[in-house]
Design a protein around this motif. Sequence first.
Motif, PDB file in Angstrom:
ATOM      1  N   LYS A   1      20.641 -41.362  25.745  1.00  0.00           N
ATOM      2  CA  LYS A   1      21.782 -42.192  26.181  1.00  0.00           C
ATOM      3  C   LYS A   1      21.386 -43.357  27.073  1.00  0.00           C
ATOM      4  O   LYS A   1      21.749 -44.502  26.814  1.00  0.00           O
ATOM      5  CB  LYS A   1      22.799 -41.346  26.978  1.00  0.00           C
ATOM      6  N   SER A   2      20.636 -43.055  28.161  1.00  0.00           N
ATOM      7  CA  SER A   2      20.336 -44.106  29.138  1.00  0.00           C
ATOM      8  C   SER A   2      19.461 -45.189  28.531  1.00  0.00           C
ATOM      9  O   SER A   2      19.789 -46.385  28.611  1.00  0.00           O
ATOM     10  CB  SER A   2      19.610 -43.546  30.366  1.00  0.00           C
ATOM     11  N   SER A   3      18.341 -44.779  27.939  1.00  0.00           N
ATOM     12  CA  SER A   3      17.399 -45.791  27.445  1.00  0.00           C
ATOM     13  C   SER A   3      17.995 -46.590  26.290  1.00  0.00           C
ATOM     14  O   SER A   3      17.865 -47.826  26.245  1.00  0.00           O
ATOM     15  CB  SER A   3      16.091 -45.117  27.030  1.00  0.00           C
TER      16      SER A   3
ATOM     17  N   SER B   1      21.279 -46.993  25.582  1.00  0.00           N
ATOM     18  CA  SER B   1      22.434 -47.792  26.042  1.00  0.00           C
ATOM     19  C   SER B   1      21.969 -49.050  26.768  1.00  0.00           C
ATOM     20  O   SER B   1      22.557 -50.125  26.631  1.00  0.00           O
ATOM     21  CB  SER B   1      23.323 -46.975  26.983  1.00  0.00           C
ATOM     22  N   LYS B   2      20.930 -48.888  27.569  1.00  0.00           N
ATOM     23  CA  LYS B   2      20.393 -50.032  28.320  1.00  0.00           C
ATOM     24  C   LYS B   2      19.896 -51.112  27.335  1.00  0.00           C
ATOM     25  O   LYS B   2      20.196 -52.301  27.486  1.00  0.00           O
ATOM     26  CB  LYS B   2      19.225 -49.538  29.182  1.00  0.00           C
TER      27      LYS B   2
ATOM     28  N   TYR C   1      25.917 -52.772  32.176  1.00  0.00           N
ATOM     29  CA  TYR C   1      25.519 -51.399  31.822  1.00  0.00           C
ATOM     30  C   TYR C   1      25.825 -50.463  32.990  1.00  0.00           C
ATOM     31  O   TYR C   1      25.492 -50.773  34.135  1.00  0.00           O
ATOM     32  CB  TYR C   1      24.016 -51.391  31.505  1.00  0.00           C
TER      33      TYR C   1
ATOM     34  N   ASP D   1      25.331 -46.485  34.252  1.00  0.00           N
ATOM     35  CA  ASP D   1      24.765 -45.152  34.105  1.00  0.00           C
ATOM     36  C   ASP D   1      25.596 -44.213  34.990  1.00  0.00           C
ATOM     37  O   ASP D   1      25.391 -44.131  36.202  1.00  0.00           O
ATOM     38  CB  ASP D   1      23.301 -45.208  34.569  1.00  0.00           C
TER      39      ASP D   1
ATOM     40  N   ALA E   1      23.890 -41.371  36.980  1.00  0.00           N
ATOM     41  CA  ALA E   1      23.265 -41.771  38.246  1.00  0.00           C
ATOM     42  C   ALA E   1      24.267 -41.633  39.398  1.00  0.00           C
ATOM     43  O   ALA E   1      23.868 -41.353  40.549  1.00  0.00           O
ATOM     44  CB  ALA E   1      22.748 -43.206  38.151  1.00  0.00           C
TER      45      ALA E   1
ATOM     46  N   GLU F   1      17.233 -51.767  37.528  1.00  0.00           N
ATOM     47  CA  GLU F   1      17.765 -50.454  37.877  1.00  0.00           C
ATOM     48  C   GLU F   1      17.629 -50.210  39.374  1.00  0.00           C
ATOM     49  O   GLU F   1      16.534 -50.243  39.912  1.00  0.00           O
ATOM     50  CB  GLU F   1      16.982 -49.381  37.105  1.00  0.00           C
TER      51      GLU F   1
ATOM     52  N   ARG G   1      16.055 -38.813  40.673  1.00  0.00           N
ATOM     53  CA  ARG G   1      15.464 -38.273  39.434  1.00  0.00           C
ATOM     54  C   ARG G   1      14.595 -37.045  39.722  1.00  0.00           C
ATOM     55  O   ARG G   1      14.024 -36.461  38.801  1.00  0.00           O
ATOM     56  CB  ARG G   1      14.602 -39.332  38.720  1.00  0.00           C
TER      57      ARG G   1
ATOM     58  N   GLU H   1      27.596 -45.098  29.805  1.00  0.00           N
ATOM     59  CA  GLU H   1      27.114 -43.850  29.202  1.00  0.00           C
ATOM     60  C   GLU H   1      27.223 -42.661  30.139  1.00  0.00           C
ATOM     61  O   GLU H   1      27.141 -42.822  31.357  1.00  0.00           O
ATOM     62  CB  GLU H   1      25.675 -44.035  28.673  1.00  0.00           C
ATOM     63  N   GLY H   2      27.447 -41.497  29.531  1.00  0.00           N
ATOM     64  CA  GLY H   2      27.564 -40.267  30.331  1.00  0.00           C
ATOM     65  C   GLY H   2      27.910 -39.076  29.462  1.00  0.00           C
ATOM     66  O   GLY H   2      27.288 -38.859  28.409  1.00  0.00           O
TER      67      GLY H   2
END
Length: 241
Positions: A28-30, A32-33, A43, A45, A48, A88, A102, A141-142
């Motif tokens: 999702k994260s990579s 979507s970015k 964008y 996240d 996060a 980011e 993380r 995204e989530g």
Amino acid sequence: MTTSGQEPVLRAGHPLVVAVDGPSGSGKSSVSKAAARALRLAYLDTGAMYRALTWYCLDRGIDLKDAAAVENAAEELPLEQSTSPDAEFVKVGGVDVTEAIREPRISENVSAVATTLGARTELIRRQREQIEKHRNRMVVEGRDITTVVAPRAEVRLLLTASEEARLRRRGVQLGGTQSKEQLAQQVLERDKKDSTVVNFTRAADGVVTLDSSDLDFRQTVDAVLDIVHRVLEHRVVETRD
Ligand SMILES: Nc1ncnc2c1ncn2[C@@H]1O[C@H](COP(=O)(O)OP(=O)(O)OP(=O)(O)O)[C@@H](O)[C@H]1O
Ligand SMILES: Nc1ccn([C@H]2C[C@H](O)[C@@H](COP(=O)(O)O)O2)c(=O)n1
């Protein structure tokens, strides 16, 4: 350019919310970015945000089982977060926690926070505020974006991948530092806990499923962009009719 000869995606000012949900490690994260970059959208996240709240609760010694205290923490959380796909950063009370959120201690505790309903209400409110602030031009995204945060998004996607692919990807991402058991704990067990309050394994009505198990990263991003173009092309045709 689409088959109808129009360029529907980049029309300045038109709303374009791309909502992406999926299980841990699905990409999702990579993805979507990269899609946000290609579409020139902001964008967000949202994971996060749950991680930043977890960091804040642990930093303040808040008992994560105390739902009222976690909800209060969500309301007062002094969060700053990048909404650019190119930069980011996450800050809490001015402290840069981009890396810290993380760490395994956050991944191990974040589900306790994410399953606190009062905290979800506050973070969902903030997520909608961000979407509005960016004039509804954002990839978000989530886990509950297609269903709860932005159920009226122009494009709604469930990004999936087999357990085997997700464990393999997360293993590579963490540089081979984790055992099989640790990876399963961080990916599968977390999904199990999170799915007690949100559904991110089955696509809701109107949500397109994209299974990336047999696609590489680039192919997955291209597939997302294809879906966005197809949805928007359909919208242009509908508007013209
Ligand atoms: N289609 C793909 N093929 C191979 N690797 C991929 C693919 N999609 C994503 N990846 C890689 O898999 C890893 C995990 O992806 P990512 O962090 O984006 O997942 P995620 O769904 O956001 O996970 P989480 O919800 O746990 O944060 C990253 O290293 C990413 O580059
Ligand atoms: N919309 C969201 C986003 C995230 N969560 C939860 C689920 C995860 O355990 C945690 C961290 O997310 P990640 O960074 O791994 O994507 O936050 C959620 O419940 N709803």
